[in-house]
Write an enzyme that holds these catalytic residues in place. Sequence first.
Site, mmCIF file in Angstrom:
data_model
loop_
_atom_site.group_PDB
_atom_site.id
_atom_site.type_symbol
_atom_site.label_atom_id
_atom_site.label_comp_id
_atom_site.label_asym_id
_atom_site.label_seq_id
_atom_site.Cartn_x
_atom_site.Cartn_y
_atom_site.Cartn_z
ATOM 1 N N HIS A 158 0.851 -1.204 0.000
ATOM 2 C CA HIS A 158 0.000 0.000 0.000
ATOM 3 C C HIS A 158 0.881 1.246 0.000
ATOM 4 O O HIS A 158 2.082 1.178 0.255
ATOM 5 C CB HIS A 158 -0.884 0.015 1.254
ATOM 6 C CG HIS A 158 -0.076 0.061 2.523
ATOM 7 N ND1 HIS A 158 0.526 -1.063 3.053
ATOM 8 C CD2 HIS A 158 0.232 1.088 3.353
ATOM 9 C CE1 HIS A 158 1.174 -0.731 4.154
ATOM 10 N NE2 HIS A 158 1.017 0.578 4.353
ATOM 11 N N ASP A 193 0.981 5.078 1.873
ATOM 12 C CA ASP A 193 0.401 5.753 3.038
ATOM 13 C C ASP A 193 -0.198 7.073 2.576
ATOM 14 O O ASP A 193 0.273 7.677 1.609
ATOM 15 C CB ASP A 193 1.487 6.059 4.084
ATOM 16 C CG ASP A 193 2.052 4.782 4.691
ATOM 17 O OD1 ASP A 193 1.378 3.744 4.624
ATOM 18 O OD2 ASP A 193 3.182 4.849 5.238
ATOM 19 N N ARG A 221 3.368 -8.315 17.773
ATOM 20 C CA ARG A 221 4.260 -7.203 17.436
ATOM 21 C C ARG A 221 3.452 -5.909 17.491
ATOM 22 O O ARG A 221 2.322 -5.844 16.999
ATOM 23 C CB ARG A 221 4.836 -7.415 16.038
ATOM 24 C CG ARG A 221 5.677 -6.262 15.541
ATOM 25 C CD ARG A 221 6.276 -6.579 14.160
ATOM 26 N NE ARG A 221 7.039 -5.440 13.669
ATOM 27 C CZ ARG A 221 6.808 -4.827 12.522
ATOM 28 N NH1 ARG A 221 5.854 -5.260 11.705
ATOM 29 N NH2 ARG A 221 7.538 -3.794 12.158
#
Length: 713
Positions: free
Chosen positions: A642, A644, A704
């Site tokens: 993707h 941002d 995470r």
Amino acid sequence: DVALSDSEKEGKYGKLLVVTVATKETDAFRRYMDSAEAFGINVKVVGMDQEWKGGDIEHGPGGGFKINLLREAVAQYKDDEDLVIMFTDSYDVLFLADADEMLRKFKAYQINLLFSAETYIWPEKSLANKYPKVENGYPYLCSGLYMGYAPYIYKALSYKPIEDIADDQLFFTELYLAERHKWNIKLDNPAVIFQNINGARADITLRFEGGNNLLHNTKYNTVPCVLHGNGPTKVYLNHLGNYLPNKWTFDGGCQNCDLDTFDLQGLPVEDYPSVVIAIFVGVPTPFFAEFLDLLTKLNYPKNKIDIFIHNRAMFHYHMLEKFREEKGPLYNSIKIILPAEMLGDAKGRNRGVDHCMSMECDYYFSVDSDVQLTNPDVLRLLMETNKQIVAPVVSKRGKLWSNFWGDLNSQGYYARSEDYVDLVRRNRRGVWNVPYINNVYLAKGEMVKTYKPNFEIEDLDTDMAICMDLRSKGIFLYVVNMEDSYGHIVTLDNYETTHLHNDMWELWNNKEDWEAKYLSPDYFVVKEMDRNNITMPCTDVYTFPLMSRTWAKELIEEMEHFGEWSGGGNQDKRLNGGYENVPTRDIHMNQIGFEQHWLYFLREYVVPICENVYPGYYSKAYAIMNFVVRYKPDEQASLRPHHDSSTYTINVALNERETDYEGGGARFIRYNCSVVGLPVGYSIMHPGRLTHYHEGLPTTNGTRYIMVSFIDP
Ligand code: UDP
């Protein structure tokens, strides 16, 4: 009972005998004697260790006792026509010149008796019209300072009987008004020799002349030899006494800082004095864990320390219980008064004093929870000043707000002394006599046991009460500012206590403490680094230390505590359009009320790095997408490729690969380059779109966490 003849000294202008009355060896008395010694003046002291019978002179007439003591003491000189006798009070007097100078000036008057003069008439106002008109000088007699030939001094002291509690000033005033012509008595109207401060504050200035300080009466252009802080001017005298005679000079700095001090480090540790450290927690206090930690780090043997804590903040109950459990056994003893006792500040502080009085307690070290004692030697350094009570100068960082006042106004509250700023900023260093100390101070146990400091006076705040109490007991309050720093005061205002880790919200209130706790210890190094030395693992992708491990840990805990992780679907009510193209499991900063803090953080700490690594770009540091992402295999493990919605993005690692999770990382597809296993607190900074199409690599085990901001969308 005093062998006065020892002190007769023959100088160029004859013999002078200085006599004073002092019933107790107070701090003020010692200061007086030091000033005499500075000019080689040998003072005969009358009345030492006797009970004071002169009445309550602070609040009304009295002092006849002084006359009765003196008459007896000088009787043996009543026939010595060559001898000049000077009388001075002692608790509020300083010498500024030697005997020769005083005699020279006295003899120039060609009179038999000379009294000091002052602005106000006391105690009998109706006598004002009996005084002669004065063109040049203060009009009225003050009996705190006078001098004359021995036979006249004796004659004056015995011209009529006086009761101990009658007023000595009235006694001499009547003598002066009746006999001044016949006896040849004068007042030192223009303060040639004697300066009374009351009513004359505006007339006198301290003149710094390199290595020498002078008191100049600018109104009458005189340089007086004896200074008297009569009436309500004692605090001002204390201030002047920090400089006179030559206690601190521009050329030499502090001239008496080594006086009477001792070196504790020379002692074997087992001989160190015992200390009660009294800790007062009044309200929820930011950086309280650090406060306790700093106390445990004081360079002082813990088995010589008894801890007393008065906690009035329920908020800190658990932290203190943990402290008691973990650290308590290291100390000689620990006692905590709990909030449930509802003791109140004054009674709690008096309880601390009682605690000291009930045990060995060579010293009593009082520390409020808003003081961060970052200098681990502070306790020893204070002891070594050898004062009855002394505070280290601490202030709010970057501000002039400190724990002492240089002066008092007429209501007894704060007034700024002319040297206040220089003392806080350490332009002048030394040990300073001041009217008010607060927050942290060390008192000698002996003083505590003798005077029993009292924090409960009417409805005064405890800080005002204790300072007033000690001042009235004749104890000088000192501050020391010899070291660059002993610590600082944290701001208590606006502390949010509704979160799990409330200190995170202290970025504005206590910025430096926040930085110390939450920024990476290497951040400021990186900030100044040449761009070429900052790690660039992939093209135009930089990594650098940004946040501390504490930040990372607390942010994860804060988010898990809040708990409202997004569902990971495309529908997202939190967004304006209600739709997220590349959804993650996350919590936004604005959901925990941290967005404004975070935007400030971006401006302060992230923009400088951005502008360093991407020169020519000026960041507005605007961001609406600031969030913590959680990746785990059974929830959401990865993020598909993707762009941002940002000009540039930061992505901070919040936990540790191998230990907390396996896999993970960011891959920049165009460069086939990945950043994996970034250390905790490190950030990636990368361009948001076009060239830096990227994906989140799968977390294969554990959980995470990363913190992400899309900056300048
Ligand atoms: N004095 C003393 N013991 C006392 C009170 C007073 O020896 O308990 C002596 C001391 O010399 C002191 C002087 O009396 O300086 C006058 O007292 P103070 O200075 O308080 O009075 P003021 O000058 O304000 O009238």
